[in-house]
Motif scaffolding. Structure first.
Motif, PDB file in Angstrom:
ATOM      1  N   VAL A 133       3.668  -0.835   3.866  1.00 17.74           N
ATOM      2  CA  VAL A 133       3.309   0.501   3.419  1.00 17.74           C
ATOM      3  C   VAL A 133       4.565   1.160   2.862  1.00 17.74           C
ATOM      4  O   VAL A 133       5.580   1.272   3.553  1.00 17.74           O
ATOM      5  N   ASN A 134       4.486   1.566   1.603  1.00 16.01           N
ATOM      6  CA  ASN A 134       5.640   2.124   0.916  1.00 16.01           C
ATOM      7  C   ASN A 134       5.567   3.645   0.833  1.00 16.01           C
ATOM      8  O   ASN A 134       4.493   4.207   0.652  1.00 16.01           O
ATOM      9  N   PRO A 135       6.731   4.298   0.955  1.00 17.16           N
ATOM     10  CA  PRO A 135       6.733   5.774   0.876  1.00 17.16           C
ATOM     11  C   PRO A 135       6.416   6.250  -0.520  1.00 17.16           C
ATOM     12  O   PRO A 135       6.538   5.528  -1.504  1.00 17.16           O
ATOM     13  N   THR A 184     -13.507  -7.048   5.524  1.00 16.33           N
ATOM     14  CA  THR A 184     -12.382  -6.220   5.073  1.00 16.33           C
ATOM     15  C   THR A 184     -12.017  -5.251   6.175  1.00 16.33           C
ATOM     16  O   THR A 184     -12.893  -4.565   6.734  1.00 16.33           O
ATOM     17  N   LEU A 185     -10.754  -5.230   6.503  1.00 16.62           N
ATOM     18  CA  LEU A 185     -10.224  -4.237   7.440  1.00 16.62           C
ATOM     19  C   LEU A 185      -9.715  -3.064   6.614  1.00 16.62           C
ATOM     20  O   LEU A 185      -8.946  -3.261   5.664  1.00 16.62           O
ATOM     21  N   ILE A 186     -10.137  -1.871   6.963  1.00 20.11           N
ATOM     22  CA  ILE A 186      -9.719  -0.684   6.220  1.00 20.11           C
ATOM     23  C   ILE A 186      -8.931   0.242   7.137  1.00 20.11           C
ATOM     24  O   ILE A 186      -9.426   0.671   8.184  1.00 20.11           O
ATOM     25  N   LEU A 187      -7.697   0.519   6.725  1.00 24.84           N
ATOM     26  CA  LEU A 187      -6.898   1.560   7.363  1.00 24.84           C
ATOM     27  C   LEU A 187      -7.021   2.771   6.451  1.00 24.84           C
ATOM     28  O   LEU A 187      -6.484   2.757   5.344  1.00 24.84           O
ATOM     29  N   ALA A 230      -3.004   4.975   5.402  1.00 25.98           N
ATOM     30  CA  ALA A 230      -1.894   4.164   5.899  1.00 25.98           C
ATOM     31  C   ALA A 230      -0.616   4.989   6.038  1.00 25.98           C
ATOM     32  O   ALA A 230      -0.309   5.854   5.198  1.00 25.98           O
ATOM     33  N   THR A 231       0.126   4.705   7.101  1.00 26.42           N
ATOM     34  CA  THR A 231       1.425   5.329   7.308  1.00 26.42           C
ATOM     35  C   THR A 231       2.491   4.234   7.354  1.00 26.42           C
ATOM     36  O   THR A 231       2.170   3.038   7.444  1.00 26.42           O
ATOM     37  N   LEU A 232       3.736   4.648   7.319  1.00 25.08           N
ATOM     38  CA  LEU A 232       4.824   3.667   7.337  1.00 25.08           C
ATOM     39  C   LEU A 232       4.759   2.818   8.606  1.00 25.08           C
ATOM     40  O   LEU A 232       5.133   1.635   8.597  1.00 25.08           O
ATOM     41  N   CYS A 284       0.858  -1.178   0.000  1.00 23.95           N
ATOM     42  CA  CYS A 284       0.000   0.000   0.000  1.00 23.95           C
ATOM     43  C   CYS A 284       0.893   1.225   0.000  1.00 23.95           C
ATOM     44  O   CYS A 284       1.956   1.228   0.634  1.00 23.95           O
ATOM     45  N   ALA A 285       0.456   2.256  -0.726  1.00 20.82           N
ATOM     46  CA  ALA A 285       1.211   3.501  -0.739  1.00 20.82           C
ATOM     47  C   ALA A 285       0.856   4.330   0.487  1.00 20.82           C
ATOM     48  O   ALA A 285      -0.307   4.373   0.923  1.00 20.82           O
ATOM     49  N   GLU A 286       1.845   4.973   1.030  1.00 25.90           N
ATOM     50  CA  GLU A 286       1.637   5.823   2.206  1.00 25.90           C
ATOM     51  C   GLU A 286       0.578   6.881   1.897  1.00 25.90           C
ATOM     52  O   GLU A 286       0.568   7.502   0.830  1.00 25.90           O
ATOM     53  N   GLY A 287      -0.342   7.079   2.859  1.00 33.49           N
ATOM     54  CA  GLY A 287      -1.402   8.061   2.683  1.00 33.49           C
ATOM     55  C   GLY A 287      -2.650   7.524   2.022  1.00 33.49           C
ATOM     56  O   GLY A 287      -3.704   8.160   2.075  1.00 33.49           O
ATOM     57  N   ARG A 288      -2.542   6.357   1.387  1.00 34.49           N
ATOM     58  CA  ARG A 288      -3.710   5.753   0.751  1.00 34.49           C
ATOM     59  C   ARG A 288      -4.380   4.794   1.718  1.00 34.49           C
ATOM     60  O   ARG A 288      -3.823   4.416   2.746  1.00 34.49           O
ATOM     61  N   ALA A 289      -5.602   4.411   1.365  1.00 29.27           N
ATOM     62  CA  ALA A 289      -6.329   3.453   2.189  1.00 29.27           C
ATOM     63  C   ALA A 289      -5.788   2.047   1.944  1.00 29.27           C
ATOM     64  O   ALA A 289      -5.521   1.665   0.805  1.00 29.27           O
ATOM     65  N   ALA A 290      -5.638   1.311   3.016  1.00 29.86           N
ATOM     66  CA  ALA A 290      -5.246  -0.096   2.914  1.00 29.86           C
ATOM     67  C   ALA A 290      -6.477  -0.939   3.209  1.00 29.86           C
ATOM     68  O   ALA A 290      -7.129  -0.761   4.245  1.00 29.86           O
ATOM     69  N   ASN A 291      -6.814  -1.822   2.271  1.00 25.38           N
ATOM     70  CA  ASN A 291      -7.985  -2.684   2.408  1.00 25.38           C
ATOM     71  C   ASN A 291      -7.516  -4.133   2.505  1.00 25.38           C
ATOM     72  O   ASN A 291      -7.038  -4.702   1.529  1.00 25.38           O
TER      73      ASN A 291
END
Lengths: 114, 112
Positions: free
Chosen positions: A112-114, A72-75, A78-80, A12-19
């Motif tokens: 989570v990638n920068p 589904t768990l949603i963050l 997402a942060t590092l 997941c990219a940093e700042g985006r939602a992680a599902n």
């Protein structure tokens, strides 16, 4: 003998939602869906749990399908520091007796990638 | 304040020794647990105590003996340590057997 199926890994990219998906097709009516995560070299951390309705707290949201066979768990952002192994666990509701233990599977490694 | 605390965090010891890991929770919970995470990262429950009574014993060798002097403490004593006992041991607690479980930070045991 975990009763859930999760992808082995996700990015997941940093700042985006992680599902993070989880299948629990054999879930019983009296079983909750719990989510924990384990950051490297730390103890498992409780995130959220639910029975039928969607749930939200300060860490995440949990979306459970109407038939309760998946969730589904949603963050949301997402942060590092959210890089961790995420465990989806089904667990009998209520109290008393010995049937209420948490049984961990292999979980999903979220990076989570920068 | 750490809710579930374990000591020691790291322990290196020789085969055959006897060692203890202590756990304390300041949450006022009635139920406490020991979990083991092996080198393959699988987390498995070992024991659970509710109000100082053993309620779960997951076929753990009898070299492992939990002791709960009171509801706030659950110590793990291991006799005649073997190489295969090397793992991370997590203590946890919950209000009762059906409530959310909260984990400590783990104790890294290395047997050489």
């Amino acid at each position: 003998d975990a009763k859930t199926t999760q992808p082995t890994s996700m990015d997941c990219a940093e700042g985006r939602a992680a599902n993070l998906p989880c299948n629990h097709s054999t879930i019983s009516g009296n079983e909750y869906v719990y989510w924990y995560r384990q950051i490297h070299s730390q103890g498992p951390q409780y995130i959220i749990h639910g029975l039928k309705n969607n749930e939200t707290n300060e860490m995440a949201s949990l979306i459970i399908t109407e038939d309760r066979k998946s969730s589904t768990l949603i963050l949301p952002h997402a942060t590092l520091r959210d890089t961790a192994v995420y465990y989806c666990i089904v667990r009998v509701a209520g109290s008393g007796g010995s049937n209420y233990k948490l049984t961990f599977g292999k979980g999903t490694l979220l990076t989570v990638n920068p | 304040d750490t809710a579930v605390s374990q000591t020691p965090k790291y322990l290196v010891t020789q085969m055959g020794n006897d060692k203890s890991i202590k756990c304390e929770q300041n949450l006022g919970h009635d139920t406490m647990y020991w979990y083991k995470q092996d080198s393959k990262k699988f987390l498995k429950i070992m024991f659970s105590y509710n109000n100082k009574e053993l309620i779960i014993n997951e076929t753990v060798p009898n070299r492992f003996s939990p002791k709960s002097p009171d509801k706030a403490h659950l110590n793990l004593h291991i006799n005649s340590l073997e190489l295969g006992d090397s793992a991370v041991y997590f203590c946890a607690s919950s209000q009762d057997t059906g409530s959310t479980i909260y984990f400590g930070e783990g104790s890294w045991l290395t047997v050489v």
